[in-house]
Design a protein around this motif. Sequence first.
Motif, mmCIF file in Angstrom:
data_model
loop_
_atom_site.group_PDB
_atom_site.id
_atom_site.type_symbol
_atom_site.label_atom_id
_atom_site.label_comp_id
_atom_site.label_asym_id
_atom_site.label_seq_id
_atom_site.Cartn_x
_atom_site.Cartn_y
_atom_site.Cartn_z
ATOM 1 N N GLU A 232 38.957 37.851 41.869
ATOM 2 C CA GLU A 232 40.399 38.069 41.904
ATOM 3 C C GLU A 232 41.131 36.735 41.828
ATOM 4 O OE1 GLU A 232 40.350 41.777 45.129
ATOM 5 O OE2 GLU A 232 41.752 40.118 45.340
ATOM 6 N N VAL A 233 42.227 36.743 41.116
ATOM 7 C CA VAL A 233 43.126 35.579 41.111
ATOM 8 C C VAL A 233 44.483 36.042 41.642
ATOM 9 C CG1 VAL A 233 44.311 33.845 39.717
ATOM 10 C CG2 VAL A 233 41.951 34.483 39.185
ATOM 11 N N SER A 234 44.967 35.364 42.655
ATOM 12 C CA SER A 234 46.251 35.737 43.255
ATOM 13 C C SER A 234 47.202 34.564 43.168
ATOM 14 C CB SER A 234 46.061 36.138 44.728
ATOM 15 O OG SER A 234 45.218 37.263 44.824
ATOM 16 N N SER A 235 48.379 34.798 42.610
ATOM 17 C CA SER A 235 49.426 33.775 42.544
ATOM 18 C C SER A 235 50.671 34.329 43.212
ATOM 19 C CB SER A 235 49.748 33.417 41.093
ATOM 20 O OG SER A 235 48.596 32.905 40.455
ATOM 21 N N GLN A 236 51.211 33.561 44.150
ATOM 22 C CA GLN A 236 52.403 34.019 44.860
ATOM 23 C C GLN A 236 53.389 32.884 44.996
ATOM 24 O OE1 GLN A 236 50.787 35.741 48.506
ATOM 25 N NE2 GLN A 236 51.276 37.760 47.666
ATOM 26 N N SER A 237 54.676 33.235 44.943
ATOM 27 C CA SER A 237 55.733 32.241 45.144
ATOM 28 C C SER A 237 56.043 32.151 46.625
ATOM 29 C CB SER A 237 56.999 32.649 44.389
ATOM 30 O OG SER A 237 56.735 32.676 43.016
ATOM 31 N N GLY A 238 55.894 30.951 47.167
ATOM 32 C CA GLY A 238 56.236 30.723 48.564
ATOM 33 C C GLY A 238 57.458 29.851 48.670
ATOM 34 N N VAL A 239 57.852 29.535 49.910
ATOM 35 C CA VAL A 239 59.041 28.702 50.090
ATOM 36 C C VAL A 239 58.785 27.258 49.688
ATOM 37 C CG1 VAL A 239 60.102 30.098 51.876
ATOM 38 C CG2 VAL A 239 58.394 28.391 52.506
ATOM 39 N N ASP A 240 57.508 26.867 49.609
ATOM 40 C CA ASP A 240 57.216 25.496 49.176
ATOM 41 C C ASP A 240 56.535 25.485 47.811
ATOM 42 O OD1 ASP A 240 54.817 26.558 49.935
ATOM 43 O OD2 ASP A 240 54.054 24.727 50.843
ATOM 44 N N GLY A 241 56.766 26.521 47.023
ATOM 45 C CA GLY A 241 56.209 26.563 45.680
ATOM 46 C C GLY A 241 55.195 27.673 45.508
ATOM 47 N N SER A 242 54.545 27.660 44.368
ATOM 48 C CA SER A 242 53.600 28.720 44.053
ATOM 49 C C SER A 242 52.229 28.417 44.658
ATOM 50 C CB SER A 242 53.472 28.853 42.534
ATOM 51 O OG SER A 242 52.570 29.869 42.220
ATOM 52 N N VAL A 243 51.549 29.475 45.096
ATOM 53 C CA VAL A 243 50.226 29.346 45.698
ATOM 54 C C VAL A 243 49.278 30.236 44.914
ATOM 55 C CG1 VAL A 243 48.844 29.775 47.756
ATOM 56 C CG2 VAL A 243 51.173 28.897 47.981
ATOM 57 N N THR A 244 48.139 29.667 44.542
ATOM 58 C CA THR A 244 47.151 30.443 43.783
ATOM 59 C C THR A 244 45.794 30.361 44.472
ATOM 60 O OG1 THR A 244 48.295 30.010 41.709
ATOM 61 C CG2 THR A 244 46.002 30.702 41.556
ATOM 62 N N THR A 245 45.150 31.478 44.612
ATOM 63 C CA THR A 245 43.805 31.497 45.197
ATOM 64 C C THR A 245 42.887 32.312 44.282
ATOM 65 O OG1 THR A 245 44.396 33.428 46.500
ATOM 66 C CG2 THR A 245 44.564 31.297 47.596
ATOM 67 N N ILE A 246 41.627 31.944 44.300
ATOM 68 C CA ILE A 246 40.605 32.681 43.551
ATOM 69 C C ILE A 246 39.582 33.178 44.558
ATOM 70 C CG2 ILE A 246 38.847 32.556 41.743
ATOM 71 C CD1 ILE A 246 40.423 30.256 40.533
ATOM 72 N N SER A 247 39.272 34.446 44.498
ATOM 73 C CA SER A 247 38.372 35.028 45.498
ATOM 74 C C SER A 247 37.293 35.855 44.827
ATOM 75 C CB SER A 247 39.168 35.931 46.452
ATOM 76 O OG SER A 247 40.268 35.251 47.005
ATOM 77 N N GLN A 248 36.094 35.777 45.395
ATOM 78 C CA GLN A 248 35.013 36.687 45.020
ATOM 79 C C GLN A 248 35.040 37.849 46.002
ATOM 80 O OE1 GLN A 248 32.990 36.138 42.385
ATOM 81 N NE2 GLN A 248 34.024 34.205 41.936
ATOM 82 N N VAL A 249 35.004 39.054 45.476
ATOM 83 C CA VAL A 249 35.119 40.234 46.336
ATOM 84 C C VAL A 249 33.941 41.160 46.085
ATOM 85 C CG1 VAL A 249 36.591 42.178 46.987
ATOM 86 C CG2 VAL A 249 37.639 40.059 46.201
ATOM 87 N N TRP A 250 33.308 41.594 47.157
ATOM 88 C CA TRP A 250 32.272 42.616 47.090
ATOM 89 C C TRP A 250 32.708 43.773 47.972
ATOM 90 C CZ3 TRP A 250 31.307 37.457 47.741
ATOM 91 C CH2 TRP A 250 30.491 36.817 46.788
ATOM 92 N N HIS A 251 32.624 44.954 47.452
ATOM 93 C CA HIS A 251 32.949 46.107 48.286
ATOM 94 C C HIS A 251 31.936 47.211 48.034
ATOM 95 C CE1 HIS A 251 35.195 49.090 50.520
ATOM 96 N NE2 HIS A 251 35.027 49.923 49.497
ATOM 97 N N GLU A 252 31.354 47.696 49.097
ATOM 98 C CA GLU A 252 30.414 48.818 49.004
ATOM 99 C C GLU A 252 31.167 50.076 49.384
ATOM 100 O OE1 GLU A 252 26.757 47.855 50.615
ATOM 101 O OE2 GLU A 252 25.761 49.687 49.961
ATOM 102 N N GLY A 253 31.047 51.104 48.574
ATOM 103 C CA GLY A 253 31.785 52.346 48.803
ATOM 104 C C GLY A 253 31.669 52.828 50.234
ATOM 105 N N GLU A 254 32.845 53.096 50.871
ATOM 106 C CA GLU A 254 32.923 53.530 52.277
ATOM 107 C C GLU A 254 32.254 52.534 53.216
ATOM 108 O OE1 GLU A 254 34.850 55.791 52.745
ATOM 109 O OE2 GLU A 254 34.837 57.098 50.994
ATOM 110 N N GLY A 255 32.170 51.290 52.782
ATOM 111 C CA GLY A 255 31.528 50.277 53.622
ATOM 112 C C GLY A 255 32.397 49.042 53.741
ATOM 113 N N ALA A 256 31.729 47.923 53.947
ATOM 114 C CA ALA A 256 32.437 46.677 54.209
ATOM 115 C C ALA A 256 32.976 46.053 52.931
ATOM 116 C CB ALA A 256 31.504 45.695 54.896
ATOM 117 N N THR A 257 34.027 45.262 53.073
ATOM 118 C CA THR A 257 34.549 44.441 51.979
ATOM 119 C C THR A 257 34.283 42.986 52.337
ATOM 120 O OG1 THR A 257 36.300 46.018 51.527
ATOM 121 C CG2 THR A 257 36.591 43.805 50.647
ATOM 122 N N LEU A 258 33.627 42.271 51.451
ATOM 123 C CA LEU A 258 33.345 40.859 51.671
ATOM 124 C C LEU A 258 34.190 40.037 50.721
ATOM 125 C CD1 LEU A 258 29.449 41.109 51.798
ATOM 126 C CD2 LEU A 258 31.066 41.393 53.669
#
Lengths: 167, 413
Positions: free
Chosen positions: B110-136
């Motif tokens: 996932e890539v997330s970009s958001q505008s904050g009060v001190d400028g834009s913030v971007t994060t890149i995340s690896q996501v694993w999710h098992e159905g009806e289970g945990a999200t890592l």
Amino acid sequence: MSHLGDLLSGLVDGELSGAELDRANAHLASCGVCRTEANALRRLKHELHELAGACDADEITRRLLAMAGPDGRDRRYDHAVLVPDRDQGREHGEHHRGRRVIWGTVSLVVVGIGAAAFGMGGGGSTGPQITPQVEVFDVQHAITSGDVPYTDPADRFARVPAVATTP
Amino acid sequence: MTRHSLLLTAVATVTVPGLLAVFGVIGHDQGAGQGDITAALDSAALSGPFPVAPATARAAVRNNVAAVQRASGAPLTILSRVTASQQATGLQLLDKAADAGLAVTYQGTEVSSQSGVDGSVTTISQVWHEGEGATLVRTSSAAMSATTADAATTATSAAAADAASGSPEGVFGVTKSLVALLGQHYVAVYRDSGTVAGRAAAVVELYRFDGSLAAQYWLDRQTLVPLRRELFDTSDNLISNDSFVRVQFGAQAGAQAAGAAVPSTSAQSTWVTAVSPARFLASLTGQGWPVPGTLPGGLPLHAAAWTQTANGKVAELEYSDGLYVVSLFVQQGTLAARLPGWQQVRVAGQQAFVSGQSVSWSGGGLVYTMIADVPPQTVRQVVGALPGSGPPGLLGRLERGFGRMARLVNPFS
């Protein structure tokens, strides 16, 4: 046989005259009871007269006039006029001093409470020095908002630049 | 005869797309989220919406009209070319997307970009999710250096713990509780088709009652898992863009999810969720914590929780209209003189510290930390509406002092 009643005091005070005085004297001659009472009244009057001689007649007159008051108001129950001037002034002063003491005490209490509230209302610096646990808060925010959590503040400054995404 | 034909045409125009959409949703239910709903979505596609009220009309007036219509059960006339059933379809799709985010096994970046009060913030995340289970979740920047590995571990373990406790979670803010709120504040409309990370997607748009576009969601056509989200402020500026740039579903993703190390959860704080957020708020205000029931921007209190730390109690108040979310963390004390990694700025006249989407400041003996997925102007409004670091003034100081005295003498406080 009827007695002299109210006429008796008038007789003793010398206020009767004419036929009224003749009739009272005639009754006293024949009535021992009224005679005895008249003698008692005369004795009492004599004793009062002797006592009154010790006081200033003008002063008594002045006080009696004051009881009626210049405006005709009955001031018999006004304590201030029944006591000598010196006592009256002292009581008047004590009365005002009492009021001043009460007001002073109330004012001191109000000012004291206000000052205490002012003192307690300040000091926003009370309490521990906080460094926000933003990594914990980030995770909690992510859980409730359904988003991925951020990393800690130190890491944020090392974030990778914005990446163009594919729609 | 002509009249009957027109009537039949009108009925068919309204009912057929709705029935097709319902069939599509039912088919999706029976297929455990794996069915193709393309046909139903294509039939429900619209060319609207268009605001009925003129642009010069006040939004509050239009919103009041919409609220009255909604309360009476009548179709909303805010969007002239959107029927009630089409609106319902949009919300149903998002509701199913919230379910799919939990039920479907996926893995991606996932890539997330958001505008904050001190400028834009971007994060890149690896996501694993098992159905009806945990999200890592693991941020890719954290994986690059040893110093940030702990942060990644923290985030990952919390997500895992959340899955175990059954707390709400979802993808790109699409959770069951937030979707329920969306229906109260926005009109959801299925609009178009698109592609995200090489996968066909259905696009659902959210409109404010004044007709302006608030958000767009791309939902995977096969699974309905959200693939992308864009948020817009009231001036049509893009303020947030979250998207999968790579995603896998099914068995292969499940194998990778199983292989991902689940870290220890021992370092996590235990948050106690308030059964009644309103009552929790009342108890806080009773203790002299000046926290509002609604934040600027029309964000009502939605949920609340608290935890105990070494520095005392921390209350979390979550405000949301279903789309924008503000988490306000409040605790007693003052901010430390130095906050490494934070930037000292003035926000709405207040001395504050900013780091990414987090803003922290102190005032009135309390420390506020806000994490917000809202436009920067809303962040400034919120900071300005809460007590700040400046002197409270004579009356404010007396009021606070009398409040503290009352709490001292009140045995029940």
